[in-house]
Design an enzyme around this catalytic site. Sequence first.
Site, PDB file in Angstrom:
ATOM      1  N   HIS A   1       0.840  -1.212   0.000  1.00  8.52           N
ATOM      2  CA  HIS A   1       0.000   0.000   0.000  1.00  8.52           C
ATOM      3  C   HIS A   1       0.862   1.244   0.000  1.00  8.52           C
ATOM      4  O   HIS A   1       1.893   1.288   0.664  1.00  8.52           O
ATOM      5  CB  HIS A   1      -0.887   0.051   1.249  1.00  8.52           C
ATOM      6  CG  HIS A   1      -1.889  -1.049   1.307  1.00  8.52           C
ATOM      7  ND1 HIS A   1      -1.562  -2.337   1.601  1.00  8.52           N
ATOM      8  CD2 HIS A   1      -3.216  -1.040   1.074  1.00  8.52           C
ATOM      9  CE1 HIS A   1      -2.644  -3.084   1.553  1.00  8.52           C
ATOM     10  NE2 HIS A   1      -3.663  -2.325   1.231  1.00  8.52           N
TER      11      HIS A   1
ATOM     12  N   LYS B   1      -1.377  -8.195  -4.513  1.00  8.93           N
ATOM     13  CA  LYS B   1      -2.287  -7.034  -4.407  1.00  8.93           C
ATOM     14  C   LYS B   1      -1.509  -5.748  -4.181  1.00  8.93           C
ATOM     15  O   LYS B   1      -0.623  -5.697  -3.320  1.00  8.93           O
ATOM     16  CB  LYS B   1      -3.237  -7.269  -3.229  1.00  8.93           C
ATOM     17  CG  LYS B   1      -4.158  -6.102  -2.923  1.00  8.93           C
ATOM     18  CD  LYS B   1      -5.126  -6.416  -1.777  1.00  8.93           C
ATOM     19  CE  LYS B   1      -4.438  -6.561  -0.450  1.00  8.93           C
ATOM     20  NZ  LYS B   1      -5.368  -6.776   0.675  1.00  8.93           N
TER      21      LYS B   1
HETATM   22  O1  LIG Z   1      -5.557  -4.228   0.949  1.00 10.58           O
HETATM   23  C1  LIG Z   1      -6.696  -3.842   1.055  1.00 10.58           C
HETATM   24  C2  LIG Z   1      -7.296  -3.004   0.035  1.00 10.58           C
HETATM   25  C3  LIG Z   1      -7.826  -1.723   0.639  1.00 10.58           C
HETATM   26  O2  LIG Z   1      -6.739  -0.947   1.076  1.00 10.58           O
HETATM   27  C4  LIG Z   1      -8.571  -0.919  -0.445  1.00 10.58           C
HETATM   28  O3  LIG Z   1      -7.978   0.002  -0.979  1.00 10.58           O
HETATM   29  O4  LIG Z   1      -9.725  -1.238  -0.716  1.00 10.58           O
HETATM   30  C5  LIG Z   1      -8.752  -2.046   1.807  1.00 10.58           C
HETATM   31  C6  LIG Z   1      -8.077  -2.903   2.854  1.00 10.58           C
HETATM   32  O5  LIG Z   1      -8.998  -3.234   3.875  1.00 10.58           O
HETATM   33  C7  LIG Z   1      -7.517  -4.158   2.246  1.00 10.58           C
HETATM   34  O6  LIG Z   1      -6.776  -4.883   3.181  1.00 10.58           O
END
Ligand SMILES: O=C1C[C@@](O)(C(=O)O)C[C@@H](O)[C@@H]1O
Length: 263
Positions: free
Chosen positions: A157, A182
Site C-alpha cells: 500500500h 495485491k
Molecule cells: O488491501 C486492502 C485493500 C484496501 O486498502 C482498499 O484500498 O480497498 C482495503 C483494505 O482493507 C484491504 O486490506
Amino acid sequence: MKPLPFCSRTPAIISSVTCMSVEDVHAVDGMWFTPGTTSPDVLEWRVDPLVSALTAGGGDLGGKIAEVATALRARTQLPLILTVRSEAEGGQCAEGAYTSAVEALIQCAGEGNDSRGGNPGATGVQIALDVEVARPDSRALIEKARAQGSHVIASFHDFCATPPDLLERMHAMEQAGASVAKIAVTPTNMDDVLSVLRVAHRAQAELAIPVIAISMGRMGAVTRLMGAEFGSCATFATGPQGASAPGQYSVAQVRQLAQVLKP
Ligand SMILES: O=C1C[C@@](O)(C(=O)O)C[C@@H](O)[C@@H]1O
C-alpha cells in the site's frame, strides 16, 4: 489447496470488518455473512484496530484472535481473509507489533484450515491471510503461512503516491510464494490511475497467480468498478463499519456494475 474464489471478469467483492472492539465484531449484522446482492463474496477481518487491546494484559494473541475468528466462521460460509495492516501502510498496527500479530494470524488460520491440504476445516470456511511484502521478514511469513496450508494475499500500500515499480513488486510477491498479489496506491493525477490499470493488465498476463490492483481515493475509484476488465480478480467494497480505504463503493453498487459489464 482449495483455490480462493477469485476469477477474472466478474470480480470477487470483498468487504472488511473494521470493528474497534471484540464486542462490536460479535454484534455485526448477520446480513453481511449471508450471500446476497448487498453482501460480499468474501469477508476481510481487519484485525489491526484490535491488536493493541488484545495484546494488553499479555496472553496468547493467536488464541484470542482464533476465538473471534471461530465465532465469525460459525456465522458464515463466506471465505475469510485475516489482515493486520501496519501503520506504515495505512492501518492501526504499531510497527513493532506487526510480525507477532501476523504470526498469530498464521497460527489461527493454520488451525482453522485443514492442515493436511489447506482446505477448509470442519466449518467449511476457508481462511486466507494478508501479508505486507515491504518488510524484511515477509518471505519467511509467507512461507510459514503456506506451509501451514493457508493462502496468502501479498500486499503493498502507498497512501501518498503511485510508485513506478508496481509490476516488479507484484512479480516479487509471486516469487515470495504468495497466492494472490495485491497493490493499493494513491494517484496524484489520472496518469497514475492509468498506470494502475496497465499494471493490472500486465501482471495478470505475466503472473501465474491472481492479481488485485487498486488506485485509491476518488480519483482512482474507477479501478474499483472496472478493475476486473483489466485483470483484477477482486475489488473491495464498503463493509459494516463503512470504507476500509478511500474510494470504496457499496457492495450493491459494485455488484450492479459488474452485472452491467458481465461478458
Ligand atoms: O488491501 C486492502 C485493500 C484496501 O486498502 C482498499 O484500498 O480497498 C482495503 C483494505 O482493507 C484491504 O486490506
